[in-house]
Design a protein around this motif. Structure first.
Motif, short mmCIF file in Angstrom:
data_model
loop_
_atom_site.label_atom_id
_atom_site.label_comp_id
_atom_site.label_asym_id
_atom_site.label_seq_id
_atom_site.Cartn_x
_atom_site.Cartn_y
_atom_site.Cartn_z
N PRO A 480 0.74 -0.86 0.12
CA PRO A 480 -0.05 0.40 0.05
C PRO A 480 0.72 0.62 0.22
CG PRO A 480 -0.44 -1.62 1.93
CD PRO A 480 0.99 -1.74 1.19
N THR A 481 -0.30 2.18 -0.71
CA THR A 481 0.97 3.46 0.05
C THR A 481 1.03 4.20 1.34
OG1 THR A 481 -1.02 4.86 -0.72
CG2 THR A 481 0.65 4.13 -2.49
N GLY A 482 0.12 3.77 1.96
CA GLY A 482 0.43 4.46 3.56
C GLY A 482 0.55 3.29 4.09
N ALA A 483 0.86 3.79 5.34
CA ALA A 483 1.83 3.19 6.45
C ALA A 483 0.55 1.45 7.39
CB ALA A 483 1.92 4.15 7.87
N PRO A 484 1.11 1.52 7.39
CA PRO A 484 -0.41 -0.30 8.38
C PRO A 484 -0.68 0.24 8.84
CG PRO A 484 2.49 -1.40 7.93
CD PRO A 484 2.42 0.02 7.74
N GLN A 485 -0.23 1.17 9.79
CA GLN A 485 -1.53 1.79 11.08
C GLN A 485 -2.31 3.36 10.50
OE1 GLN A 485 1.15 3.32 14.15
NE2 GLN A 485 1.13 5.25 13.00
N ASP A 486 -2.27 3.39 9.17
CA ASP A 486 -3.03 4.22 8.74
C ASP A 486 -4.59 3.77 8.12
OD1 ASP A 486 -1.07 6.70 8.66
OD2 ASP A 486 -0.33 5.56 6.60
N GLU A 487 -5.46 5.12 8.36
CA GLU A 487 -6.79 4.71 7.85
C GLU A 487 -6.91 4.45 6.41
OE1 GLU A 487 -11.64 6.86 9.41
OE2 GLU A 487 -9.30 7.65 9.55
N ALA A 488 -6.14 5.01 6.17
CA ALA A 488 -6.56 4.44 4.31
C ALA A 488 -5.99 2.82 4.04
CB ALA A 488 -5.15 5.35 3.56
N THR A 489 -5.13 2.68 5.08
CA THR A 489 -4.27 1.40 4.58
C THR A 489 -5.75 0.58 4.84
OG1 THR A 489 -2.48 1.67 4.88
CG2 THR A 489 -3.04 -0.62 4.98
N SER A 490 -6.59 1.13 6.31
CA SER A 490 -7.43 0.05 6.47
C SER A 490 -8.28 -0.07 5.74
CB SER A 490 -8.52 0.84 7.44
OG SER A 490 -7.25 0.06 9.10
N THR A 491 -9.34 1.11 5.17
CA THR A 491 -9.43 1.23 3.94
C THR A 491 -9.85 0.63 2.93
OG1 THR A 491 -10.97 3.64 4.97
CG2 THR A 491 -11.51 3.35 2.68
N LEU A 492 -8.09 1.06 2.20
CA LEU A 492 -7.98 -0.07 1.04
C LEU A 492 -7.84 -1.55 1.96
CD1 LEU A 492 -6.70 -0.58 -1.67
CD2 LEU A 492 -4.37 -0.82 -0.16
N ILE A 493 -7.85 -1.90 2.50
CA ILE A 493 -8.14 -3.65 2.39
C ILE A 493 -9.75 -4.30 2.96
CG2 ILE A 493 -8.05 -5.19 4.68
CD1 ILE A 493 -6.10 -4.42 5.60
N THR A 494 -10.37 -2.89 3.17
CA THR A 494 -12.18 -3.20 2.66
C THR A 494 -12.43 -3.11 1.78
OG1 THR A 494 -12.99 -2.15 5.19
CG2 THR A 494 -14.33 -2.05 3.49
N HIS A 495 -11.72 -2.05 0.24
CA HIS A 495 -11.97 -1.91 -0.48
C HIS A 495 -11.38 -3.03 -1.79
CE1 HIS A 495 -13.22 -0.08 -5.20
NE2 HIS A 495 -11.83 -0.42 -4.83
N LEU A 496 -10.83 -3.76 -1.41
CA LEU A 496 -9.91 -4.60 -1.46
C LEU A 496 -11.20 -6.49 -1.93
CD1 LEU A 496 -6.19 -4.81 -1.18
CD2 LEU A 496 -7.38 -4.54 -4.17
N ARG A 497 -11.63 -6.30 -0.33
CA ARG A 497 -12.19 -7.93 -0.15
C ARG A 497 -13.70 -7.64 -0.90
NH1 ARG A 497 -10.47 -7.79 6.09
NH2 ARG A 497 -8.60 -9.48 5.73
N LYS A 498 -14.51 -5.98 -0.94
CA LYS A 498 -15.35 -5.71 -0.99
C LYS A 498 -15.68 -6.25 -2.78
CE LYS A 498 -17.29 -4.54 3.12
NZ LYS A 498 -18.34 -3.18 4.44
N ASP A 499 -15.19 -4.69 -3.15
CA ASP A 499 -14.80 -4.84 -4.67
C ASP A 499 -14.31 -5.45 -5.80
OD1 ASP A 499 -17.04 -2.82 -3.67
OD2 ASP A 499 -15.75 -1.57 -3.27
N VAL A 500 -13.22 -5.34 -4.99
CA VAL A 500 -11.77 -5.55 -6.84
C VAL A 500 -11.62 -7.14 -6.37
CG1 VAL A 500 -9.12 -5.57 -6.89
CG2 VAL A 500 -10.47 -3.81 -5.93
N VAL A 501 -11.65 -7.72 -5.36
CA VAL A 501 -11.47 -9.20 -5.61
C VAL A 501 -13.14 -10.00 -5.25
CG1 VAL A 501 -11.16 -11.57 -4.05
CG2 VAL A 501 -9.77 -9.17 -3.77
N PRO A 502 -14.09 -9.53 -5.47
CA PRO A 502 -15.14 -10.14 -6.38
C PRO A 502 -15.30 -10.15 -7.35
CG PRO A 502 -15.79 -9.09 -3.95
CD PRO A 502 -14.44 -8.65 -4.29
N ALA A 503 -15.32 -8.91 -8.09
CA ALA A 503 -14.81 -9.19 -9.12
C ALA A 503 -14.72 -9.38 -10.27
CB ALA A 503 -14.65 -7.03 -10.13
N ALA A 504 -13.14 -9.81 -9.80
CA ALA A 504 -12.00 -11.05 -10.20
C ALA A 504 -12.93 -12.61 -10.46
CB ALA A 504 -10.93 -10.53 -9.86
N GLU A 505 -13.32 -12.61 -9.19
CA GLU A 505 -13.61 -13.76 -8.95
C GLU A 505 -14.43 -14.43 -9.78
OE1 GLU A 505 -12.27 -14.61 -4.54
OE2 GLU A 505 -14.21 -14.09 -5.19
#
Length: 869
Positions: A480-505
């Motif tokens: 990620p571009t943000g640090a592990p503890q950044d809120e942006a990183t948590s938002t990225l994890i949620t986005h990958l799980r809910k949007d990016v990964v399901p679309a590829a599967e």
């Protein structure tokens, strides 16, 4: 309690010897076996756990903990220089040959180009261990650190980072318990003015803490305990241990100053303050064991370890402390107090002075009167203070702090800064996407996934490894571009799980899980946030039930619960301001701003509810005692506040010193506990219990002590303060002329049947005939229910709680043991169902008879006296 106190007082050397033997019996196996603390935890059902399990099953060589060795050329030059390359390569080869190291991926290999910074001065190698960080022997991690740092010189900087390295660095943190003990000793010396009075609470607390920590260390062999468990146990055990001893010693000294013999003073102290200490300890243990309902192994184990330490302090307070009181006797008073006591005893006819009516007690009485007179204003002012302190808690963000919050000068902090500067902050905590191909035709879907992840905002890079020929498993490293503890990183994890990964599967048999340390931390925070309402409800209900039994009231327990919630909210606000907003965290050497640790709220709530109940018990028990005698609400509150305020404030100062001492240990997680608990105790003692609670109780009036009649009948009676404490009435000796027994009986008989001059003249100028002194009787105004009632309730609660916990864990291994425990609990519940109603009715009937007897005696007494005279 009085029988136990008397036995311990009289057999003081035996009790001290038993405690010494127990400590030795615990210390020998502790020294032989050591400890097996482990930070391993699993979050069943979460995506990060599924990713780790799939990786462990298919690619075990990649499932171990991955740490980094960061090298940096200080002067002009490059990491690619021949001399530097030879030195670094030799060092990496030695590291690869160490125990517990599975592999080392060098920055000089065919795929090592991305591991060298653009300016060529910084690079990192990846050390993959053969297990997760919690399962790697600390000695093996220390060898890796020493071997890597041996390559340091004036031109080459070598630092290490990662979970295993951080755990080893935390293990080297220095304990700061001695600072808290010294501060507590100073406060005790100022309060008592006696060296022995200062040392006694400290001695009891240290003995109890030693027994508790030894027991916790041995428990780590039979259940999983985190490395923070003994520190948290010491944090809470040391604080309550000193406070519990302080309450009992204070009551003992008061008894000595009122003319009681040492044994009588010790028995009274244990039968009054000792009861309150035992009840307060049960509330703390109950709140800590409430962590079991979360069904998260490390948190449940931390609750058990802290409860063990508190239980040890309670046992020491009611057994070891009276034995030590017997050894020291009246020497717990300072010389001035002993001299004053001797002077009063030498003077005939002078009643003993009440030390509560002098000095600070008068000022406390004036403050209590001010609170009563301006109760509305004081209540609003206290609510305003608590509200302002609680406002930052509205922005509370749970997570896990990264190495960027480690103290400056540590190798983990230096490695973090070097990687963040050269490769971006996200390189300190990459995400791991575990992709399982269900068929060879899923290759295009995997490629689409990698392309989609690379183009996702917040992703610096994404590198996919080739699918395994036998397993069909591919691992995608996402930085990620943000640090592990950044809120942006948590938002990225949620986005990958809910949007990016399901679309590829979609449209394929590809299965992808988002894992890694950063994702696991987020899953833990989400899991705890979801279970927080359940946990809060359990400890609030249990605390209210205990206080309802103790004080026979509905509003007192509800008020206590609200006060506990206010104290918790205000302490969370302080923690957010210091650690999440960064107001002073760098000055304390605790790193920059970051999220609050995910497990902090539940553990702090468990501890705070227990400690707040302590102060509520000590404050309201005195009010309740006065209410039982006078039925005057305002007088009861005023006296209770005046007589316990100084003691509560002294105990709070001791706890604040103990908790604050843990802030300087260099560990951010423990520092969060220290700051939060110190703030909570300060707010609770100096704002809530001193101002808000008395003000509200004045406003509520007699409703404070209301209890429905039907609830009164079924609740067991538990006396916290025991027999009412009254100052001994001085007996003035009166000279009596000896009278033969037969003549005395004749005169008394004549006096009962005759009146008039003849009877009076027969005994001119005579005092009433002497009577044989009677032994002191137990006060009938505070009868106690049969012990079986309280035992039945404790049996039902504790065994039921542990039984439910074992039932949930029965499927993980020791199923028969857990099922057996649950069966015992079932038998206890069945027995209670038949015996408890009868016991309650019997207890209430006995109490009613004991209440009638004193009234009958009081009614017949004046008539009898009139007939005599």
């Amino acid at each position: 309690m009085s029988a136990l106190a008397r036995w311990c007082f009289r057999h003081r050397l035996l009790v001290v010897g038993i405690w010494a033997a127990v400590l030795v019996a615990l210390a020998v196996p502790y020294a032989t076996l050591g400890t097996r603390y482990s930070d391993a935890f699993s979050l069943p059902g979460t995506e990060s756990s599924k990713a780790q399990a799939r990786l462990q099953a298919s690619e075990p060589q990649q499932a171990g903990d991955s740490d980094q060795i960061v090298v940096h050329v200080r002067r002009d030059g490059s990491i690619r220089d021949a001399a530097v390359r030879q030195k670094v390569t030799s060092m990496l080869d030695r590291v690869a040959a160490l125990p517990s190291v599975a592999s080392v991926t060098s920055m000089y290999g065919p795929t090592g180009a991305p591991r060298i910074s653009k300016d060529g001065r910084t690079a990192y190698a990846t050390v993959t261990f053969d297990a997760q960080a919690d399962r790697i022997p600390a000695a093996d991690v220390a060898r890796v650190i020493d071997t890597a740092q041996a390559a340091r010189d004036a031109d080459l900087q070598v630092e290490l980072g990662g979970q295993a390295i951080s755990s080893a660095a935390e293990g080297e943190a220095q304990g700061t318990e001695a600072i808290g003990l010294v501060a507590a000793g100073i406060i005790l010396f100022v309060a008592f003015g006696s060296l022995l009075g200062m040392l006694l609470p400290l001695l009891v607390a240290v003995a109890a803490l030693g027994a508790g920590l030894l027991a916790v260390g041995l428990t780590s062999h039979v259940m999983t305990l985190g490395s923070d468990a003994p520190t948290v146990a010491a944090l809470i055990g040391l604080g309550v241990g000193i406070d519990y001893a302080l309450f009992i010693v204070t009551r003992y000294r008061t008894g000595l100053q009122t003319g009681l013999a040492p044994e009588q003073a010790a028995v009274r102290a244990l039968d009054t303050s000792g009861r309150a200490v035992a009840f307060a300890g049960i509330t703390v243990v109950t709140a800590l064991l409430g962590l079991l309902v979360l069904r998260i192994g490390p948190l449940s184990a931390m609750g058990i370890s802290a409860a063990t330490a508190v239980l040890a302090t309670v046992i020491a307070a009611v057994t070891l402390l009276p034995a030590l009181l017997g050894l020291f006797g009246g020497r717990l008073l300072n010389r001035r107090q002993r001299r004053a006591l001797t002077t009063r005893d030498a003077g005939a006819g002078h009643p003993p002075l009440n030390p509560q009516r002098h000095g600070t007690a008068r000022s406390r009485g004036r403050w209590a009167e001010q609170v009563e007179r301006h109760r509305t204003l004081f209540a609003l002012a206290a609510l305003l203070v608590v509200t302002v302190l609680s406002l930052p808690a509205l922005s509370l963000r749970l997570g896990t702090s990264d190495a960027g919050n480690d103290p400056k000068g540590t190798t983990t902090r230096a490695a973090y800064d070097l990687l963040a500067e050269s490769f971006g902050a996200g390189s300190n905590g990459p995400l791991v996407l575990v992709a399982q191909l269900g068929a060879p035709s899923d290759g295009p879907a995997l490629n689409r996934l990698v392309s989609a992840v690379r183009s996702t905002p917040g992703v610096a890079s994404a590198t996919a490894g080739p699918p395994g020929a036998a397993t069909g498993l591919s691992v995608i490293d996402v930085v990620p571009t943000g640090a592990p503890q950044d809120e942006a990183t948590s938002t990225l994890i949620t986005h990958l799980r809910k949007d990016v990964v399901p679309a590829a599967e979609r449209g394929s048999s590809l299965t992808v899980y988002v894992g890694g340390t950063t994702a696991a931390s987020g899953d833990l925070a989400d899991l705890l946030a979801g279970k927080l309402p359940l946990f809060l409800g359990v400890i609030v209900v249990l605390g209210c039930l205990l206080l309802m039994v103790a004080f026979r009231s509905i509003l007192v327990p509800l008020t206590a619960a609200v006060m506990n919630l206010l104290a918790s909210a205000a302490s969370f606000g302080v923690v957010v301001a210091v650690f999440q907003w960064g107001w002073g965290s760098e000055l304390l050497g605790l790193g920059k701003a970051g999220p609050v640790e995910a497990e902090l709220p539940v553990i702090m709530l468990a501890i705070l509810f227990g400690l707040s109940m302590d102060y509520q018990v000590f404050l309201v028990s005195r009010m309740h005692e006065e209410w039982e005698h006078t039925r005057d609400n305002h007088r009861a509150i005023r006296i209770g506040q005046a007589e316990t305020g100084r003691l509560i404030n002294a105990a709070a100062l001791i706890m604040i010193c103990v908790f604050t001492a843990f802030v300087f240990g260099g560990r951010r997680v423990i520092a969060e506990y220290g700051v939060g608990l110190a703030a909570a105790v300060a707010i609770d003692a100096f704002v809530l219990r001193t101002v808000l609670v008395p003000s509200l109780m004045h406003l509520l009036g007699r409703a404070n002590w209301w209890l429905p009649a039907w609830l009164e009948r079924i609740l067991p009676r538990v006396s916290i303060e025991g027999a009412p404490s009254r100052e001994p009435v001085p007996v003035v000796p009166v000279p009596v002329v000896p009278v033969p027994a037969r003549a005395a009986r004749a005169e008394r008989t004549a006096g009962l049947h005759h009146t008039g001059v003849a009877t009076t003249a027969s005994r001119p100028a005579m005092v009433p005939p002497p009577t044989r002194p009677e032994p002191p009787r137990r006060q009938a105004s505070t009868p106690r229910a049969p012990k079986s009632v309280a035992v039945a309730y404790l049996w039902c609660f504790f065994l039921g709680l542990f039984g439910m916990h074992h039932f949930y864990l029965g499927r993980t291994g020791r199923g028969l043991l857990h099922l057996c425990t649950l069966g015992i609990c079932g038998l206890g519940w069945l027995a209670d169902a038949f015996t408890l109603p009868h016991q309650v009715r019997s207890a209430n009937a006995r109490i009613a008879l004991q209440d009638v007897a004193p009234r009958a005696a009081a009614t017949s007494g004046p008539a009898l006296n009139d007939s005599v005279h």
